[in-house]
Scaffold this active site. Structure first.
Site, PDB file in Angstrom:
ATOM      1  N   LYS A 130       2.252  -6.761   8.834  1.00  0.00           N
ATOM      2  CA  LYS A 130       2.081  -5.482   8.141  1.00  0.00           C
ATOM      3  C   LYS A 130       3.195  -4.547   8.603  1.00  0.00           C
ATOM      4  O   LYS A 130       3.308  -4.244   9.792  1.00  0.00           O
ATOM      5  CB  LYS A 130       0.716  -4.883   8.465  1.00  0.00           C
ATOM      6  N   VAL A 176       2.645  -5.864   3.205  1.00  0.00           N
ATOM      7  CA  VAL A 176       2.118  -6.965   4.000  1.00  0.00           C
ATOM      8  C   VAL A 176       2.844  -8.241   3.582  1.00  0.00           C
ATOM      9  O   VAL A 176       3.015  -8.511   2.383  1.00  0.00           O
ATOM     10  CB  VAL A 176       0.596  -7.133   3.800  1.00  0.00           C
ATOM     11  N   ASP A 221     -15.285   0.733   6.433  1.00  0.00           N
ATOM     12  CA  ASP A 221     -14.686   0.362   5.138  1.00  0.00           C
ATOM     13  C   ASP A 221     -14.904  -1.124   4.876  1.00  0.00           C
ATOM     14  O   ASP A 221     -13.993  -1.833   4.469  1.00  0.00           O
ATOM     15  CB  ASP A 221     -13.192   0.697   5.120  1.00  0.00           C
ATOM     16  N   GLY A 246       0.835  -1.197   0.000  1.00  0.00           N
ATOM     17  CA  GLY A 246       0.000   0.000   0.000  1.00  0.00           C
ATOM     18  C   GLY A 246       0.865   1.240   0.000  1.00  0.00           C
ATOM     19  O   GLY A 246       2.090   1.171  -0.155  1.00  0.00           O
ATOM     20  N   GLY A 253       3.128   1.013   3.302  1.00  0.00           N
ATOM     21  CA  GLY A 253       3.982  -0.125   3.629  1.00  0.00           C
ATOM     22  C   GLY A 253       3.568  -1.390   2.908  1.00  0.00           C
ATOM     23  O   GLY A 253       2.832  -1.356   1.914  1.00  0.00           O
TER      24      GLY A 253
END
Length: 283
Positions: free
Chosen positions: A40, A24, A143, A19, A22
């Site tokens: 993460k 995962v 979300d 992302g 950072g």
């Protein structure tokens, strides 16, 4: 490469996602358990690190820590969190239980014949149990979408990714730009006051998607399907004025013809019988 953060030691196996902040990783615990982990890693560089950890990261860690004490089977478990300064940067690491795939990936593998009703019922029961737990504890996820719902090879459903989640308190000012568009409730798009109903709308969208195997939701067609709300029901605080041109006043009561009356009722209660072939944003 091995990492030991006492008492949890793990070996990174593969990068599984990336992302803006950072990456995962899939990892394996070192020691007797040898369980798989999701790691993460966020890197906050330069001026950002001087201002501390971004608020959304702090909220995610805080909420996951809060949920950890209850150990709910339908909420992803945070096993460990650490923040380490590295020069002018700050490395934040979250170690969570590893789940094989998200619901989006799971649905992409479903045959054209679709999911069985028993499977859909099981997924929704677990998802709604997780949401009920969050809402009982005054947590709004904000979300909810297939990418943030994990499902294991054993059929275990867990709600994940609390970066946009908030603790709800009376009359709190909540951000309008939340929830991925295709799962966003009308009150969010209309900049209206919202509560846990935004998560229920998203859950309803997911419910429809379990039947359709695709996400085809938009507000304009929502009203053409469910019928336009009355002027009295239109949010008074919305900057968008009421207009009969938004959609027909009558609703389509049989959008998904393969559903039973009870299933159609459930879809209507969650307010997401709105399935469409386009995406548009009210402006």
């Amino acid at each position: 490469m091995d990492f030991c953060t006492k008492p949890l030691c793990y070996e990174l196996l593969a990068e599984v996602g990336e992302g803006s902040y950072g990456k995962v990783y899939k990892a394996r615990e070192v020691g007797e358990k040898q369980r798989l982990l999701a790691v993460k890693k966020f890197n906050i560089r330069g001026d950002s690190s001087e201002n501390g950890i971004p608020a959304f990261m702090i909220r995610e860690v805080a909420l996951l820590r809060k949920m950890k004490y209850f150990n709910h089977p339908n909420i992803v478990e945070l096993l460990e969190a650490s923040a380490v300064p590295v020069g002018r940067s700050l490395d934040l690491t979250l170690v969570l239980e590893y789940i094989d795939q998200d619901l989006s990936t799971y649905l992409s593998k479903v045959p054209a014949s679709g999911l069985s009703r028993d499977c859909i019922k099981d997924v929704m029961q677990q998802l709604l149990r997780g949401l009920d737990f969050l809402h009982t504890n005054m947590v709004l996820h904000r979300d909810l979408k297939p990418e943030n719902v994990l499902i294991s090879s054993r059929g275990e459903v867990k709600i994940a990714d609390f970066g946009l989640a908030r603790i709800y308190t009376f009359n709190i000012a909540l951000t309008p730009g939340v929830v991925t568009l295709w799962y966003r409730a009308p009150e969010v798009l209309l900049n209206s006051v919202y509560m846990s109903t935004v998560d229920m709308w998203s859950a309803g969208c997911i419910f429809a998607e379990l039947f359709l195997l695709s996400s085809l939701l938009c507000v304009c067609v929502c009203f053409s399907v469910t019928g336009l709300p009355s002027k009295e029901d239109w949010p008074k605080e919305s900057p968008i004025p009421y207009s009969v041109n938004w959609g027909p006043k009558s609703s389509c009561t049989k959008l998904l013809h393969n559903l039973s009356p009870d299933e159609n009722d459930l879809l209507a209660v969650s307010r997401s019988v709105c399935v469409c072939v386009c995406v548009c944003v009210l402006s």
